[in-house]
Enzyme design. Structure first.
Site, PDB file in Angstrom:
ATOM      1  N   GLU A 244      -0.913  16.070  13.111  1.00 56.88           N
ATOM      2  CA  GLU A 244      -2.031  16.930  12.700  1.00 56.88           C
ATOM      3  C   GLU A 244      -3.246  16.441  13.461  1.00 56.88           C
ATOM      4  OE1 GLU A 244      -5.265  18.526  11.632  1.00 56.88           O
ATOM      5  OE2 GLU A 244      -5.156  16.720  10.398  1.00 56.88           O
ATOM      6  N   CYS A 278     -11.902  17.640  11.306  1.00 58.38           N
ATOM      7  CA  CYS A 278     -11.177  18.291  12.395  1.00 58.38           C
ATOM      8  C   CYS A 278     -11.307  19.801  12.327  1.00 58.38           C
ATOM      9  CB  CYS A 278      -9.716  17.864  12.400  1.00 58.38           C
ATOM     10  SG  CYS A 278      -8.877  18.061  10.823  1.00 58.38           S
TER      11      CYS A 278
END
EC number: 1.2.1.71
Length: 487
Positions: A244, A278
């Protein structure tokens, strides 16, 4: 200096000494010796020894320990939040939210195990078809610094529920949070060897990632590091690799009635957590013309009033420091490179003190940059891109190798349907910030943003493999024989 946790005991590391510092004060928060290659070997061996008993333990017994961990998180919320704030610089209000999310993830992960994996039966002729799920074995978990409790937790909790054992390598910038979290796991009654902690910098991470006795590696962090791991495991299909990573996320602003609401969501998208999520918007796409001019002016007005401060300031700030003075200087350097390519500063980023991580929220107009780098600048550095119409906005938004999050601020529902059908991202929001994500939904993206969905239901998928069986309680001859067989 006993900062490693191996086989149920705190032990000394044999590697180089390193430290973490509060980026808002430069105060030393944690110091210890890193794990050497031999320490990593002992941690993996400990996890391997513990695997048989842990995976054989009744699921309810494993879940009881995990639920106890959640209860202790609630009890120790303030202490853990304070450590998160001291080590990362994020304000206490946000650190408290992180700990609450860690606790809430437990019930979500248990539900996910039953719904997405677990055991399922279906009758068939002469027996029953059974689908079970088995743990992989020993998995390595690599955690980031921006959410040093919550994001590793999104891998560790489902991995343990599924019956795996874990070797955890946290970010070298947040070792104190990792230690505090592992102490809670220990106090929750996790058996020795089931969770091992190896602190360290690059060499420790390389030793763990290269270890031939790990069965999986679960990583949350930068796209560059994740890409290196992907290359490293090329030709090793036996390793479960869950990545991820980051994104160059677009937020498209259409002409809306409530301009302040749009500005608020843009501020949240770009500058929440000092831009260190993110899913933060790196590019804000704004229409050409009078509305776009008003939006950019209002955005700059509000952003210019954001003052970053220390994590425990009273009153609490919207933004704290970024993770380190080095990270702050890199952001200022990235701004300079963009200006050199033709970007126009609307609010220039400055580092308050070269020894600290404080920078201001910055906005650059990059519309006239011909070859805009497809990069993730991990901090409060927003890029304005002007567009002509929705098709142009979508084309510009999709002009990236990443695909983590995207958002549209628009009053027109038809514009939303057009946007969601055409945009390429794993998290796509309408009239919400790009970093708004449901804990009960898959979290992750397409392209260079990753290959799996940690932290929610889909994490159960990569923490166990399906085992299909056809079963009959009685061994007997079939009612009819295949052609050519004679008994």
């Amino acid at each position: 200096m006993t900062e490693l946790f191996i086989d149920g005991a705190w032990v000394d590391g044999a590697g180089p000494v390193f430290a973490s510092r509060n980026p808002g004060t430069n105060e030393r928060v944690w110091e210890g010796a890193s794990a050497s290659a031999d320490d990593v070997e002992r941690a993996v061996a400990s996890a391997r020894r513990a695997f048989a008993a842990w995976s054989a333990l009744d699921l309810d017994a494993r879940c009881t320990i995990v639920k106890r961990f959640a209860a202790l998180l609630v009890e120790r919320k303030e202490a853990l939040a304070t450590m998160i704030g001291r080590e990362t610089g994020k304000p206490l209000w946000e650190a408290r939210t992180e700990v609450a999310s860690m606790a809430a993830k437990v019930d979500i992960s248990i539900t996910a195990y039953h719904e997405r994996t677990g055991e399922k039966r279906a009758p068939m002729a002469d027996g029953v078809a059974v689908l079970r799920h088995r743990p992989h074995g020993v998995v390595a978990v690599f955690g980031p610094y921006n959410f040093p409790g919550h994001l590793p937790n999104g891998h560790i909790v489902p991995a343990l529920i599924a019956g795996n054992t874990v070797v955890f390598k946290p970010s070298e910038l947040a070792p104190g949070v990792a230690r505090a979290t592992v102490e809670i796991w220990r106090d929750a009654g996790l058996p020795a060897g089931v969770l091992n902690l190896v602190q360290g910098e690059k060499d420790t991470g390389v030793a763990l990632a290269n270890h031939r006795q790990i069965d999986g590696l679960f990583f949350t962090g930068s796209s560059d590091t994740g890409t290196l791991l992907h290359k490293q495991f090329g030709g090793r299909p036996e390793i479960v690799l869950a990545l991820e990573m980051g994104g160059n996320n677009p937020l498209v602003v259409a002409e809306v009635e409530d301009i302040d609401a749009a500005v608020h969501h843009a501020i949240q998208s770009a500058f929440l957590s000092a831009g260190q999520r993110c899913t933060c918007a790196r590019r804000i796409l704004v229409p050409r013309g009078a509305f776009g001019d008003r939006f950019v002016a209002r955005l700059a007005d509000v952003a210019s009033k954001i003052t970053a401060s220390v994590f425990d300031a009273d009153p609490q700030p919207f933004m704290g420091a970024v993770i380190s003075a080095r990270a702050a200087s890199r952001l200022v350097a990235a701004q300079a490179r963009l200006v050199g390519l033709g970007a126009s500063p609307i609010i220039e980023m400055k580092q308050r003190d070269p020894a600290l991580g404080f920078v201001n929220a910055a906005i650059l107009d990059v519309t006239n940059v011909r070859e805009l780098p497809d990069e993730e600048h991990f901090g409060p550095l927003a890029q304005i891109v002007r567009y002509t119409d929705l098709d142009d906005a979508i084309a510009r938004a999709n002009d990236t190798a990443f695909g983590l999050s995207a958002g549209l601020l628009a009053d027109d529902e038809q514009a939303w349907h057009t946007f969601r059908r055409a945009i390429r991202a794993g998290i796509v929001n309408w009239n919400r910030p790009t970093n708004g994500a449901s804990s009960a939904a898959p979290f992750g993206g397409a392209g260079r943003s990753g290959n799996h969905r940690p932290s929610a239901y889909y994490a159960a998928d990569y923490c166990a493999y399906p085992m299909a069986s056809v079963e009959s309680a009685q061994l007997q001859m079939p009612a009819s024989l295949s052609p050519g067989l004679h008994f």
